[in-house]
Enzyme design. Structure first.
Site, PDB file in Angstrom:
ATOM      1  N   ASP A   1     -17.198  -3.281  10.673  1.00  0.00           N
ATOM      2  CA  ASP A   1     -17.288  -1.839  10.463  1.00  0.00           C
ATOM      3  C   ASP A   1     -18.511  -1.533   9.605  1.00  0.00           C
ATOM      4  OD1 ASP A   1     -16.516  -2.764   7.971  1.00  0.00           O
ATOM      5  OD2 ASP A   1     -14.786  -1.446   7.771  1.00  0.00           O
TER       6      ASP A   1
ATOM      7  N   ASP B   1     -11.048 -10.232   5.211  1.00  0.00           N
ATOM      8  CA  ASP B   1     -11.476  -8.860   5.498  1.00  0.00           C
ATOM      9  C   ASP B   1     -10.625  -7.856   4.738  1.00  0.00           C
ATOM     10  OD1 ASP B   1     -11.129  -6.212   7.085  1.00  0.00           O
ATOM     11  OD2 ASP B   1     -12.970  -7.040   7.928  1.00  0.00           O
TER      12      ASP B   1
ATOM     13  N   HIS C   1       0.850  -1.188   0.000  1.00  0.00           N
ATOM     14  CA  HIS C   1       0.000   0.000   0.000  1.00  0.00           C
ATOM     15  C   HIS C   1       0.894   1.250   0.000  1.00  0.00           C
ATOM     16  CE1 HIS C   1      -3.985  -1.779   0.404  1.00  0.00           C
ATOM     17  NE2 HIS C   1      -3.415  -2.715   1.140  1.00  0.00           N
TER      18      HIS C   1
ATOM     19  N   PHE D   1     -13.296  -7.535  10.859  1.00  0.00           N
ATOM     20  CA  PHE D   1     -13.364  -6.306  11.656  1.00  0.00           C
ATOM     21  C   PHE D   1     -14.685  -5.608  11.336  1.00  0.00           C
ATOM     22  CE2 PHE D   1      -9.020  -6.952   9.894  1.00  0.00           C
ATOM     23  CZ  PHE D   1      -8.565  -7.725  10.946  1.00  0.00           C
TER      24      PHE D   1
ATOM     25  N   ASP E   1     -10.431  -3.773   0.658  1.00  0.00           N
ATOM     26  CA  ASP E   1      -9.758  -3.195  -0.512  1.00  0.00           C
ATOM     27  C   ASP E   1     -10.679  -3.220  -1.733  1.00  0.00           C
ATOM     28  OD1 ASP E   1      -7.417  -2.585   0.825  1.00  0.00           O
ATOM     29  OD2 ASP E   1      -6.353  -4.394   0.190  1.00  0.00           O
TER      30      ASP E   1
END
Length: 407
Positions: free
Chosen positions: A302, A371, A77, A300, A376
């Protein structure tokens, strides 16, 4: 890149300070999984389409075989600070990378905008990557990363806990300057005061306890406590025991349930950033015989991953929830709809992982990597970079709007 090498008690609202869970050795599995199963059953709002799980699994496996997606992908990244190799705890860049990961994970929440898709939403103007001369405006999660990177480039030691925990060395006005918006932005950073309080809190804890004023010191204390045998799940427990603002849990229908988005992503980012090039040598943060056992962590929970899971038809929403999302109606933290979305996402990714294992794929079947891949993918689609070919999808719905420090 300029780094500063190595207080006051933060004002942190008591409603965010919740009791610690019992030691994880009392739990045969990650309590996030059993919590999500309980919430999903109790709410009965969001459904999981198991046929879509199978189809999406095949799609994901096809994609990761053509474009390898491994823990080392973290290092690719363009805004990430990558540690030196081989691992050297005495290298200044090792400590900087760890402090950077820790602060980002401490502040990694609530980036959705009232001006989604508009040029005047909150953003940070900075380089497209380290060393690039091209400037751009980073939005969402990447605005946080870009803001910290820009501050470091300007010589502000913003990732040093001894600095950001001190109102004398680092006054509120300087932190506001670090997160200043791009000129065209008509919004300021969401939940800025909450982020400020969390910076003071976590920085003071790192500096005032046995952690030596750094995340590296915290990890060394963790390794000492667990005699170098601690796993990823042990580190999640150590984080939630140590930092009140990481305790992503609440009472629901008479039972305490755990989501632990930020503590798990902190551990996962630490694991990925320092994942050795040779996977057969011990991980420097988890050198025990069992290694990290990263498969014990969940996804995660979210607001971005539920969006892509619905797009893949894995999550099915009732018309009332679709209406709330499409009209931008806020979902309160702890509401049945919000908790159902988070719980369903956790169990859906668990089922994807199970399906990958059933298929006998040699791709590392951890919910962490799934995840990372889904997040991404969601960001690429959000940025208009391509579409999903070869799989039936639903239209992309807006993310659910919940202002929360937990995700």
């Amino acid at each position: 890149m300029t780094f500063f090498v190595p207080s006051t008690s933060p004002v942190f609202d008591e409603k965010h300070i919740q009791e610690s869970v019992p030691p994880l050795k009392m739990h045969p599995t990650n309590p996030v999984v059993s919590s999500a199963e309980f919430v999903l059953e109790q709410t009965d709002i969001v459904k999981i389409n198991d046929d879509a799980v199978k189809k999406a699994t095949q799609y994901i496996l096809k994609q990761v075989s053509s474009e390898p997606y491994t823990p080392r992908t973290w290092r690719t990244h363009p805004l990430h600070i990558c540690p030196p190799e081989p691992y050297d705890p005495d290298d200044i860049l090792t400590g900087a990378c760890l402090n950077w990961i820790f602060l980002i994970s401490s502040l990694n929440f609530s980036f959705w905008s009232e001006k989604e898709g508009q040029l005047d939403r909150y953003g940070i103007e900075w380089r497209t990557s380290w060393g690039s001369e091209t400037m751009t405006v980073h939005t969402g999660y990447w605005s946080l990363v870009a803001a910290l990177n820009r501050a470091l480039e300007e010589g502000i030691p913003i990732i040093d806990p001894q600095f950001y925990s001190s109102e004398t060395l680092c006054p509120d006005s300087l932190i506001a300057h670090v997160f200043r918006a791009a000129p065209q932005s008509a919004e300021s950073m969401p939940l800025f005061n909450e982020r400020l309080a969390i910076m003071r809190e976590v920085g003071a804890i790192l500096c005032n306890n046995e952690f030596g004023g750094s995340y590296l010191g915290f990890l060394q204390a963790f390794q000492t406590r667990y005699d170098n045998q601690g796993t990823a799940l042990d580190l999640v427990q150590f984080v939630t025991d140590s930092f009140p603002s990481f305790r992503d849990d609440r009472m629901f229908n008479g039972r305490r349930v755990y989501f632990w988005k930020r503590p798990q992503i902190l551990v996962a980012e630490t694991w990925a950033a320092f994942y050795p090039e040779n996977p057969y040598i011990p991980h420097p943060i988890f050198p025990g015989l069992d290694g990290a056992r990263i498969s014990a962590l969940t996804m995660f929970a979210d607001y971005r991953v539920p969006q892509i899971l619905h797009h893949l038809r894995i999550l099915a929403y009732p018309p009332s929830l679709k209406h709330e999302l499409c009209t931008g109606m806020p979902l309160g933290a702890g509401s049945r709809e919000e908790m159902s979305l988070r719980a369903a996402s956790i169990i859906a990714v668990e089922r994807i992982r199970s399906e990958i294992m059933r298929c006998g794929s040699d791709w590392e079947a951890s919910c962490v990597l799934i995840d990372f891949y889904l997040w991404d993918l969601a960001k690429k689609l959000q940025g208009g970079k391509g579409c999903l070919e070869g799989i039936e999808t639903e239209g992309i719905l807006p993310v659910h709007r919940t202002r929360s420090i937990w995700y």
